[in-house]
Design an enzyme around this catalytic site. Structure first.
Site, short mmCIF file in Angstrom:
data_model
loop_
_atom_site.label_atom_id
_atom_site.label_comp_id
_atom_site.label_asym_id
_atom_site.label_seq_id
_atom_site.Cartn_x
_atom_site.Cartn_y
_atom_site.Cartn_z
N GLN A 78 0.84 -1.20 0.00
CA GLN A 78 0.00 0.00 0.00
C GLN A 78 0.88 1.25 0.00
O GLN A 78 1.24 1.77 1.05
CB GLN A 78 -0.94 0.00 1.20
CG GLN A 78 -1.86 1.18 1.18
CD GLN A 78 -3.25 0.85 1.62
OE1 GLN A 78 -3.51 -0.21 2.18
NE2 GLN A 78 -4.16 1.76 1.40
N PHE A 79 1.17 1.75 -1.20
CA PHE A 79 2.03 2.93 -1.33
C PHE A 79 1.39 4.18 -0.73
O PHE A 79 2.08 5.11 -0.34
CB PHE A 79 2.41 3.18 -2.80
CG PHE A 79 1.30 3.69 -3.66
CD1 PHE A 79 1.13 5.06 -3.84
CD2 PHE A 79 0.43 2.82 -4.29
CE1 PHE A 79 0.11 5.54 -4.64
CE2 PHE A 79 -0.59 3.28 -5.09
CZ PHE A 79 -0.77 4.66 -5.27
N THR A 80 0.08 4.19 -0.61
CA THR A 80 -0.60 5.38 -0.08
C THR A 80 -0.32 5.64 1.40
O THR A 80 -0.63 6.71 1.91
CB THR A 80 -2.13 5.30 -0.32
OG1 THR A 80 -2.64 4.15 0.35
CG2 THR A 80 -2.46 5.25 -1.80
#
Length: 150
Positions: A78-80
């Site tokens: 999850q890059f966010t």
């Protein structure tokens, strides 16, 4: 390296209508990676995760680790998690590692977690459009950043 750890009584990941991961009691781990993450971040975070005492003992006290509870795990990239919201209303993801850096670190984290846990860890698919379902047990949600060890 940053994780959001959620204690779950049930969790699953679906990609394009196909369920690719499913667990009952355990942890759903959302994993965010930055460019300067390294193996020492992986080792520390994996050890911290499997030994984190977030499962209830016979007295209803959160005193058991994932190892003690014999729980299962799903790890989802999850890059966010590394979004910057300081300016304006559109998050910036500049701190998040690009796939050429993030994928090997993601895979290494999963492998280390499997070693530390002593069993297979389920995953989503890096970069895919995933539908994540969970029943957060408690609710228990903990955020850990390997850059804040002290």
């Amino acid at each position: 390296m940053k994780v959001v750890i959620q204690r779950v009584s049930k969790a699953s990941v679906t990609i394009e209508g196909k369920k690719v991961a499913s667990i009952e009691n355990g942890l759903l781990i959302l994993l965010g990676i930055v460019n300067n993450d390294a193996q020492d971040d992986i080792n520390w975070l994996s050890n911290k995760t499997v030994n984190l005492r977030v499962f209830e003992d016979e007295n209803g006290v959160m005193n058991k680790s994932l190892l003690d509870a014999k729980g299962d795990v799903i790890v989802v990239s999850q890059f966010t998690l590394h979004a910057s919201t300081k300016k304006g209303n559109r998050p910036s993801y500049i701190k998040a590692a690009k796939p050429d850096v993030a994928i090997p670190l993601y895979e290494s984290f999963v492998n280390q977690l499997e070693k530390d846990l002593g069993k297979k860890v389920q995953t989503g698919e890096f970069g895919a459009d995933m539908k994540v379902e969970l029943i957060n047990d408690g609710p228990v949600t903990i955020i850990i950043d390997s850059k804040n060890k002290v």
